[in-house]
Design a protein around this motif. Structure first.
Motif, short mmCIF file in Angstrom:
data_model
loop_
_atom_site.label_atom_id
_atom_site.label_comp_id
_atom_site.label_asym_id
_atom_site.label_seq_id
_atom_site.Cartn_x
_atom_site.Cartn_y
_atom_site.Cartn_z
N UNK A 37 -3.36 -14.33 3.41
CA UNK A 37 -3.32 -12.66 3.38
C UNK A 37 -3.59 -12.02 2.08
N UNK A 38 -3.56 -12.83 1.06
CA UNK A 38 -3.66 -12.29 -0.20
C UNK A 38 -2.25 -11.75 -0.62
N UNK A 39 -2.40 -11.09 -1.94
CA UNK A 39 -1.30 -10.48 -2.57
C UNK A 39 -0.66 -9.35 -2.00
N UNK A 40 0.42 -8.92 -2.17
CA UNK A 40 0.97 -7.95 -1.53
C UNK A 40 0.71 -6.68 -2.60
N UNK A 41 0.16 -5.54 -2.10
CA UNK A 41 0.28 -4.30 -3.13
C UNK A 41 1.51 -3.57 -3.04
N UNK A 42 1.86 -2.75 -4.15
CA UNK A 42 2.74 -2.03 -4.36
C UNK A 42 2.67 -0.70 -3.99
N UNK A 43 3.57 -0.03 -3.51
CA UNK A 43 3.57 1.49 -2.84
C UNK A 43 4.54 2.26 -3.41
N UNK A 44 4.25 3.61 -3.85
CA UNK A 44 5.33 4.55 -3.88
C UNK A 44 6.07 4.64 -2.77
N UNK A 45 7.24 5.16 -2.80
CA UNK A 45 7.81 5.42 -1.31
C UNK A 45 7.18 6.49 -0.31
N UNK A 46 6.66 7.48 -1.04
CA UNK A 46 5.88 8.40 -0.12
C UNK A 46 4.50 7.67 0.27
N UNK A 47 3.97 6.86 -0.19
CA UNK A 47 2.87 6.33 0.15
C UNK A 47 3.09 5.41 1.17
N UNK A 48 4.17 4.81 1.32
CA UNK A 48 4.56 3.77 2.29
C UNK A 48 4.86 4.58 3.65
N UNK A 49 5.61 5.48 3.31
CA UNK A 49 5.99 6.44 4.45
C UNK A 49 4.52 7.00 5.01
N UNK A 50 3.76 7.48 4.32
CA UNK A 50 2.37 8.04 4.83
C UNK A 50 1.57 6.90 5.50
N UNK A 51 1.78 5.70 4.90
CA UNK A 51 0.75 4.41 5.50
C UNK A 51 1.39 4.19 6.92
N UNK A 52 2.64 4.31 7.14
CA UNK A 52 3.51 3.95 8.44
C UNK A 52 2.89 5.16 9.55
N UNK A 53 3.23 6.32 8.83
CA UNK A 53 2.61 7.44 9.84
C UNK A 53 1.35 7.29 10.20
N UNK A 54 0.22 6.94 9.00
CA UNK A 54 -1.13 7.01 9.39
C UNK A 54 -1.44 6.06 10.50
#
Length: 487
Positions: A37-54
């Motif tokens: 799977x490769x390394x796990x990226x880091x996310x800002x809280x808003x970025x993770x929320x946007x990803x889940x929404x997208x």
């Protein structure tokens, strides 16, 4: 329910995502997981929320609540209360027809931990708790946690009782907080008050695994498979034995054909709180919310159960109804009395109880619905009602005495008996003393059933080990001293 016999087989339609690498090894250790799977990226809280929404990520445990809104609710509640937070992975599958979360935690636990730790970083949680019910799953997750070593957020594995109702949100939180793993009967949002009273992000195993996959792929690549309205893949448990990953929107019949079962006499979608699809509907349905909704069904926790031609539909449904009555929380009238009574009249109808028996089933269904402290009575009653609608001739023929002549093969899987035959302790009735007070059935509805005159229907009843304390209480409280407990 947790032995090697119920370790699920694995399969894929198209290229796997969640199950990547499992064609080469049965357990992805930390090194193999990172290689796949490769390394796990880091996310800002808003970025993770946007990803889940997208990517339109929704909970994969049954309710299908948008994950981004869960994240936002926990963060908002924590700010308002100035409180710490927690993340809980619901890895409990108390239903024998559903094994997808078990498969992930047994074979690819690091993927689930990745998603949970991403979410924990977003909501500033210091602890992640993985709630499980199986010994083999507990070992797998503990081994994965140990591989990661100390440092970072604490990950704790907690084992709870293996029961159908354990996975309900308030039941899970109560069990993790040291109380009984039973639904509270109250509308409590875990995002406001969950683990230790803290705002808690609670979602099921597959949801966190999907988040970990999306974090590595990014929204555009994640959306490259599946439907535009429901991108990505879904995990199904087919026939209670095989976990299949497939893009959303795939034909249900196509998946069942690949698994070698076909649609048979019909397909139960969504498990034992689900709905039956008749063969024509099952051949037309796609694996999407919109398609299944057109037939009154939801995918729920992903259980898909085709009913083979060689089994008896009425007998299979009656067996599940009896088990569901035993698996109730036992905290309200519809569970304590309603579900056992529903199982009684359903069995009576299947044994040839006539039209009156079928009418009694309908009456019991009406008496249970919308009256329970949790969703279990409703879910069970709708399962039975859906079966009556899908197999009307089967139930009519059984009730009128002709039956179908087919055996009950266990196509709707149930766990093995809790005790070996003849090995259980027993509750014994002294008929010379019994006055028909009925207190025993109030205390032990899973063991004692009354006959038409209000007396226990059997003189000697096996008592599962988990109900031993209640059996002793029934003996002590019998006003006529008519009960004894025989070891």
């Amino acid at each position: 329910m947790s032995g090697p016999a119920d370790r699920p087989g694995l399969g894929c339609v198209g290229a796997p995502r969640l199950l990547t690498g499992l064609d080469r090894t049965g357990w992805l250790d930390r090194e193999a997981h990172l290689a796949v799977h490769g390394p796990l990226p880091r996310f800002h809280p808003d970025e993770l929320t946007d990803l889940a929404s997208d990517i339109g990520l929704r909970g994969r445990g049954g309710a299908g609540f948008p994950f981004a809104r869960k994240l936002q609710a926990v963060m908002l509640s924590a700010r308002e209360k100035q409180s710490a937070t927690a993340v809980v992975v619901n890895g409990s599958e108390g239903e024998p027809s559903c094994l997808k979360d078990t498969a992930l935690l047994l074979h690819a636990p690091h993927l689930v931990l990745d998603g949970a730790l991403l979410a924990a970083a977003a909501v500033s949680a210091e602890e992640v708790v993985v709630a499980v019910t199986r010994a083999d799953v507990e070992r797998s997750v503990r081994d994965a946690v140990d591989e990661r070593g100390p440092g970072g957020r604490r990950v704790r594995v907690a084992r709870l009782p293996e029961r159908f109702v354990t996975g309900e949100g308030t039941a899970l939180v109560s069990g993790l907080n040291g109380g009984p793993a039973l639904p509270s009967g109250q509308r409590v949002r875990t995002s406001e008050r969950g683990l230790g009273g803290m705002p808690t992000l609670l979602s099921n195993t597959e949801t966190y695994a999907q988040l970990a996959v999306a974090a590595r792929l990014g929204a555009p690549a994640y959306r490259s498979v599946g439907l535009p309205s429901e991108p990505g893949t879904v995990l199904l448990t087919v026939a209670g034995s095989t976990v299949v990953e497939t893009p959303s929107g795939t034909s249900l019949a196509y998946v069942l054909d690949l698994c070698g079962s076909g649609v048979g006499q019909g397909v139960l979608v969504g498990g034992y709180h689900g709905r039956w699809l008749e063969p024509g509907a099952a051949r037309s349905a796609d694996l999407s919310r919109q398609s299944l909704a057109a037939f009154g069904a939801v995918l729920g926790a992903g259980a898909v159960l085709p009913l083979p031609e060689e089994t008896c539909p009425a007998g299979e449904v009656a067996a599940v109804a009896r088990w569901m009555a035993k698996e109730s929380a036992g905290q309200c009238g519809p569970c304590v009395r309603g579900l056992p009574a529903l199982a009684d009249v359903l069995e009576d109808a299947v044994r040839g109880g006539g039209r009156a028996a079928l009418e009694a089933v309908e009456a019991r269904l009406r008496g249970v619905r919308r009256r329970g402290a949790c969703s279990h009575p409703d879910g069970t009653s709708y399962f039975v009602a859906s079966a009556l609608a899908a197999f009307p001739e089967e139930f009519r023929d059984h009730a009128l005495g002709s039956g179908c002549g087919r055996p009950v093969t266990g196509a709707l899987p149930l766990p093995p008996d809790e005790e070996p035959a003849g090995g259980a302790e027993r509750l014994v009735v002294d008929w010379t003393l019994c006055k028909g007070h009925g207190l025993c059935v109030d205390i032990l509805p899973d063991v004692v059933r009354l006959d038409a005159d209000g007396y226990p229907a059997q003189a000697s009843m096996p008592v599962p080990a988990r109900l031993r304390p209640k059996a002793l209480r029934a003996v002590r409280r019998c006003p006529a001293l008519a009960l004894r407990f025989r070891e």
